[in-house]
Write a protein that holds these residues in place. Sequence first.
Motif, mmCIF file in Angstrom:
data_model
loop_
_atom_site.group_PDB
_atom_site.id
_atom_site.type_symbol
_atom_site.label_atom_id
_atom_site.label_comp_id
_atom_site.label_asym_id
_atom_site.label_seq_id
_atom_site.Cartn_x
_atom_site.Cartn_y
_atom_site.Cartn_z
ATOM 1 N N HIS A 63 6.336 5.552 -16.282
ATOM 2 C CA HIS A 63 6.103 4.237 -16.876
ATOM 3 C C HIS A 63 6.397 4.255 -18.372
ATOM 4 N N ASP A 64 5.847 5.224 -19.062
ATOM 5 C CA ASP A 64 6.004 5.276 -20.519
ATOM 6 C C ASP A 64 7.466 5.470 -20.916
ATOM 7 N N ALA A 65 8.175 6.312 -20.161
ATOM 8 C CA ALA A 65 9.580 6.577 -20.479
ATOM 9 C C ALA A 65 10.435 5.332 -20.235
ATOM 10 N N PHE A 66 10.216 4.663 -19.099
ATOM 11 C CA PHE A 66 11.035 3.491 -18.792
ATOM 12 C C PHE A 66 10.649 2.291 -19.657
ATOM 13 N N LYS A 102 0.799 -1.227 0.000
ATOM 14 C CA LYS A 102 0.000 0.000 0.000
ATOM 15 C C LYS A 102 0.834 1.281 0.000
ATOM 16 N N ASP A 103 2.076 1.197 0.482
ATOM 17 C CA ASP A 103 2.862 2.416 0.693
ATOM 18 C C ASP A 103 3.959 2.629 -0.353
ATOM 19 N N ILE A 104 3.792 2.023 -1.515
ATOM 20 C CA ILE A 104 4.659 2.250 -2.671
ATOM 21 C C ILE A 104 3.779 2.413 -3.898
ATOM 22 N N SER A 105 4.101 3.393 -4.736
ATOM 23 C CA SER A 105 3.431 3.529 -6.032
ATOM 24 C C SER A 105 4.222 2.700 -7.044
ATOM 25 N N TYR A 106 3.667 1.587 -7.463
ATOM 26 C CA TYR A 106 4.371 0.697 -8.390
ATOM 27 C C TYR A 106 4.292 1.253 -9.802
ATOM 28 N N VAL A 107 5.450 1.402 -10.443
ATOM 29 C CA VAL A 107 5.539 2.074 -11.744
ATOM 30 C C VAL A 107 5.596 1.073 -12.892
ATOM 31 N N ILE A 108 6.598 0.189 -12.873
ATOM 32 C CA ILE A 108 6.806 -0.729 -13.989
ATOM 33 C C ILE A 108 7.737 -1.851 -13.547
ATOM 34 N N ASN A 109 7.461 -3.078 -13.970
ATOM 35 C CA ASN A 109 8.423 -4.161 -13.750
ATOM 36 C C ASN A 109 9.342 -4.256 -14.952
ATOM 37 N N LEU A 110 10.618 -4.545 -14.682
ATOM 38 C CA LEU A 110 11.644 -4.470 -15.717
ATOM 39 C C LEU A 110 12.169 -5.817 -16.184
ATOM 40 N N THR A 111 12.643 -6.613 -15.240
ATOM 41 C CA THR A 111 13.344 -7.850 -15.601
ATOM 42 C C THR A 111 13.395 -8.760 -14.387
ATOM 43 N N GLY A 112 14.208 -9.788 -14.460
ATOM 44 C CA GLY A 112 14.447 -10.685 -13.338
ATOM 45 C C GLY A 112 15.823 -11.297 -13.510
ATOM 46 N N TYR A 113 16.214 -12.123 -12.572
ATOM 47 C CA TYR A 113 17.565 -12.669 -12.579
ATOM 48 C C TYR A 113 17.593 -14.121 -13.050
ATOM 49 N N ALA A 114 18.740 -14.510 -13.583
ATOM 50 C CA ALA A 114 19.043 -15.927 -13.759
ATOM 51 C C ALA A 114 19.995 -16.288 -12.629
ATOM 52 N N TYR A 136 8.300 -7.375 -18.677
ATOM 53 C CA TYR A 136 7.504 -6.151 -18.569
ATOM 54 C C TYR A 136 6.182 -6.404 -17.853
ATOM 55 N N MET A 137 5.862 -5.526 -16.903
ATOM 56 C CA MET A 137 4.522 -5.457 -16.312
ATOM 57 C C MET A 137 4.126 -3.990 -16.276
ATOM 58 N N SER A 138 2.903 -3.699 -16.695
ATOM 59 C CA SER A 138 2.385 -2.337 -16.625
ATOM 60 C C SER A 138 2.187 -1.931 -15.170
ATOM 61 N N THR A 139 1.840 -0.673 -14.944
ATOM 62 C CA THR A 139 1.605 -0.190 -13.586
ATOM 63 C C THR A 139 0.537 -1.019 -12.880
ATOM 64 N N THR A 140 -0.563 -1.287 -13.569
ATOM 65 C CA THR A 140 -1.655 -2.076 -12.978
ATOM 66 C C THR A 140 -1.225 -3.514 -12.726
ATOM 67 N N GLN A 141 -0.537 -4.108 -13.693
ATOM 68 C CA GLN A 141 -0.075 -5.486 -13.547
ATOM 69 C C GLN A 141 0.949 -5.609 -12.414
ATOM 70 N N TYR A 142 1.817 -4.610 -12.313
ATOM 71 C CA TYR A 142 2.865 -4.645 -11.287
ATOM 72 C C TYR A 142 2.265 -4.498 -9.888
ATOM 73 N N GLN A 143 1.245 -3.671 -9.760
ATOM 74 C CA GLN A 143 0.554 -3.530 -8.474
ATOM 75 C C GLN A 143 -0.083 -4.859 -8.067
ATOM 76 N N LYS A 144 -0.706 -5.545 -9.019
ATOM 77 C CA LYS A 144 -1.316 -6.846 -8.741
ATOM 78 C C LYS A 144 -0.238 -7.875 -8.376
ATOM 79 N N PHE A 145 0.884 -7.820 -9.083
ATOM 80 C CA PHE A 145 2.009 -8.701 -8.783
ATOM 81 C C PHE A 145 2.493 -8.483 -7.346
ATOM 82 N N ALA A 146 2.563 -7.222 -6.921
ATOM 83 C CA ALA A 146 2.994 -6.896 -5.558
ATOM 84 C C ALA A 146 2.058 -7.536 -4.532
ATOM 85 N N GLN A 147 0.762 -7.435 -4.761
ATOM 86 C CA GLN A 147 -0.216 -8.017 -3.838
ATOM 87 C C GLN A 147 -0.064 -9.537 -3.756
#
Length: 321
Positions: free
Chosen positions: A266-269, A112-124, A291-302
Motif C-alpha cells: 500500500h505505502d509503495a503504490f 472475503k477472498d481478496i486482500s484489498y490493498v489500495i484503490n488507484l483511479t477510475g475511468y472517464a 485514492y482509497m486506503s486499505t481499510t477504505q478500499y475494503q469497505k468500498f468492496a463491501q
Amino acid sequence: MQRRNILHWGAAALTALSLGSAHAQTFPAKPIKLLVAFPAGGPTDISMRVLADNASKILGQPVIVENKPGAGGTLPAQTLQSSAADGYTLAQIPLGVFRMPYTTKINWDPVKDISYVINLTGYAFGVVVPADSPIKTWTHFVAWAKANPGKLSYGSTGAMTSPHLTMELVAQKLGIELLHIPYKGSADLMQATLGGQLMAAADSTGFAPQVEAGKLRVLNTWGAERLAKFPDAPTLKELGLDVVQNSPFGLGAPKGTPAAVVKRLHDAFKQAMEQDSYKSVLARYDMVPIYMSTTQYQKFAQDTFAREKALVEKLGLAKPQ
C-alpha cells in the motif's frame, strides 16, 4: 486440558504473527507480478505500466505487468484464488469482479477472498461513433434505435463490464433495445469501430486519439461534469439520465496476505501514484487519482458488492444459482 489448548493456540498465533513480520521485513526479495485485466496497448495497460515502473523503484524489485484480458476483466481476481498469499502476485480489480457471483457460478467470495490493498483511479467513459456516421448526436442515436429495435450495434470491452452494464441501464431507461458486441479490450474495440463492424462503441476515453484525429465523434460522456478534452460532448445527466459512471479500480492480493506485507505494498503504490509520471499518463486518458486506503478500499468492496447485485437484478441479467 483447556488451558493447554489455549496456550497452544496463543503460541501458534504468535508464531504466525512473527513469521509474517519477518517476511514483511525482507519483502520484497524477488520480482512482483501485477496482473492487469485488459490487453496491452490500451489506457489501463499503459497507465499501469507507468505505475509499476514507479513502484519498482520504490520497492527495489521489478513489478512486472502481465496482461490477462477476457471474462469481463475478472481473470486477474480469479488468478489470486490459486496464488500464494505472499505479496508477490497482485491483481487489478475492476468493478466487474463484484458482479461475478450474480452472473456466473464461482466458489469464492469477491469481498472475503481478496486482500484489498489500495484503490488507484477510475475511468472517464463515453459513447463514440465513426466520424462519417449518419448518427450525429445522441438524439439521433436514440431515435435510430427506437426506429430499429435491436439493430443498433455497439461494442464494449466485455460482457458485464461497466460500459456494457451502463449502456444496458441507459437503454432500459430510454425504452430502447441495442445489440451488444463484446471485445477483449479498447484496442480491438477501436479497430472494429473504425473498420465499420460496429455502429458505436462504449468505452473509456482511450478513444481520444481517434477523436482528435477526426476519425470518431463523441456523443456523450459519463462523468458528473463535461470533460475538458471534449467540451462539446454532453454528460448523461445533461441528457436527462440520472447516471454517473467512473468505475474505480485498485489492487488486490490473495486472501491471507500478511497485514505487514499489505501495508508495505500500500505505502509503495501510494507513493508511486503520487508521482507526476503517473498523474500525467492518467490525464492523457481523462482519468484522475482516486485514492482509497486499505481499510477504505475494503469497505468500498463491501458496499459495491451489494450495489452491483441490485444493478444486475434490475437489468434482468442475473443468472439462476
